[in-house]
Design a protein around this motif. Structure first.
Motif, PDB file in Angstrom:
ATOM      1  N   ASP A  39       0.782  -1.238   0.000  1.00 58.78           N
ATOM      2  CA  ASP A  39       0.000   0.000   0.000  1.00 58.78           C
ATOM      3  C   ASP A  39       0.820   1.299   0.000  1.00 58.78           C
ATOM      4  O   ASP A  39       0.659   2.137   0.885  1.00 58.78           O
ATOM      5  N   GLN A  41       0.161   3.384  -2.172  1.00 58.57           N
ATOM      6  CA  GLN A  41      -1.136   4.051  -2.393  1.00 58.57           C
ATOM      7  C   GLN A  41      -1.051   5.564  -2.561  1.00 58.57           C
ATOM      8  O   GLN A  41      -1.655   6.317  -1.802  1.00 58.57           O
ATOM      9  N   ASP A  89      -2.359  -2.167  -3.943  1.00 61.16           N
ATOM     10  CA  ASP A  89      -2.707  -0.756  -3.793  1.00 61.16           C
ATOM     11  C   ASP A  89      -1.470   0.105  -4.021  1.00 61.16           C
ATOM     12  O   ASP A  89      -1.011   0.857  -3.158  1.00 61.16           O
ATOM     13  N   HIS A  92      -3.675   5.135  -5.248  1.00 60.00           N
ATOM     14  CA  HIS A  92      -5.034   5.244  -4.711  1.00 60.00           C
ATOM     15  C   HIS A  92      -6.105   5.306  -5.808  1.00 60.00           C
ATOM     16  O   HIS A  92      -7.204   4.791  -5.637  1.00 60.00           O
ATOM     17  N   HIS A 127      -7.443  -1.119  -5.383  1.00 62.24           N
ATOM     18  CA  HIS A 127      -7.310   0.177  -6.060  1.00 62.24           C
ATOM     19  C   HIS A 127      -6.603   0.038  -7.404  1.00 62.24           C
ATOM     20  O   HIS A 127      -6.717   0.927  -8.245  1.00 62.24           O
TER      21      HIS A 127
END
Length: 313
Positions: A39, A41, A89, A92, A127
């Motif tokens: 992540d 992200q 991810d 985002h 995502h």
């Protein structure tokens, strides 16, 4: 040069990872380690702070700095890790949203500075391909980051990368979930024949966060699906599953199968620090420790882990 730089993101092809030659990697050669991150992200930190996780991801300078810190920490490590896996991810922006392509490009600009002797391994998250993925969103991911599921061998250990969104909601592409299921069964049969030391799985969504029978949640897989996968993994002798998605550290076990949930390089949703997990694989166990980016970057691996790696022969 651009093509060469791009190819480091596309090593997962033909359902394997081209960075490692299977015939050179079937045999156990002694302890080794790898780095797990999750992540990064790009875009969530601002979106979360502003309370607009759908459209508030128009800045990601914080995440760029954190990803740079992660890459610098990994590059300094001695001995070098066998690979650096990112468990989903990556950015985002959901498929088709305004900033996704810019976020992906900025992430690639950071990741391309990873030491070329440390292959990057990518895992798809919600995502990256959408909460309800389609053939189109998965194809787009594969063009950018390589196959959405694949397997590879390193030093006598068999690694499986899975697309956990197909277990979360495959309503738009049921045939792709069936294909992954059939492929997974084939892979587990291969692993049984090869007598590997360990089997380790990477996927974005954890099977569970702490208890195998916990209630369904946004952050875990639905109970009936979870039970089927856990039982399949247990029967196949899988040692551990490493995931992200939760933006906190968590985990538990099911009949000897360890579920490891790692917090994020990017936005934290709990009390953990931005960090990475060091995973040491020895002949009889898989040992891991989560480090903050600052700690790993300034001190590297602790003596206990280095000692495990030193027991080569």
């Amino acid at each position: 040069m651009a093509a060469a730089a791009e190819s480091v993101f596309l090593r997962a092809r033909g359902r394997t990872l081209t960075a490692f030659r299977p015939d050179a990697e079937y045999q156990w050669k002694g302890p080794f380690y790898f780095i797990q991150g999750a992540d990064p992200q790009f875009g969530l930190m601002k979106a979360w702070t502003h309370g607009d996780t759908n459209n508030g991801d128009d800045e990601w300078g914080e995440e760029i700095k954190l990803a740079e810190q992660a890459v610098q920490a990994v590059n300094k490590l001695n001995p070098k890790p066998k690979f650096f896996v990112l468990c989903g991810d990556l950015v985002h922006g959901m498929p088709g949203t305004r900033w996704k392509k810019n976020q992906e490009q900025d992430l690639k600009n950071v990741l391309k500075n990873t030491d070329q002797d440390i292959p990057l391994v990518f895992v798809s998250g919600n995502h990256d391909i959408g909460n309800t993925p389609s053939r189109e969103t998965i194809d787009d991911y594969c063009q950018n980051w390589g196959d959405d599921y694949f397997s590879f061998w390193v030093g006598g250990v068999f690694f499986l990368v899975l697309n956990s969104q197909l277990y979360f909601d495959s309503s738009k592409c049921p045939e792709l979930r069936q294909a992954q299921d059939a492929w997974l069964d084939e892979q587990l049969a291969v692993a049984a024949k090869q007598k590997c030391k360990h089997i380790i799985v990477f996927q974005h969504i954890p099977l569970f966060l702490s208890q195998p029978d916990e209630d369904d949640d946004y952050f875990n897989l639905e109970k009936s699906v979870r039970q089927e996968i856990m039982e399949k993994f247990h029967k196949a002798g899988i040692r551990a599953v490493f995931s992200g998605h939760y933006h906190r550290n968590a985990g538990g076990s099911y009949k000897g199968l360890e579920m490891v949930v790692s917090s994020a390089i990017g936005c934290q949703l709990g009390q953990d620090t931005h960090g990475l997990r060091v995973v040491v694989v020895t002949e009889d166990k898989v040992v891991h420790r989560y480090y903050s980016l600052a700690e790993l970057g300034s001190h590297g691996l602790e003596k206990e882990l280095l000692d495990m790696l030193a027991k080569q022969k």
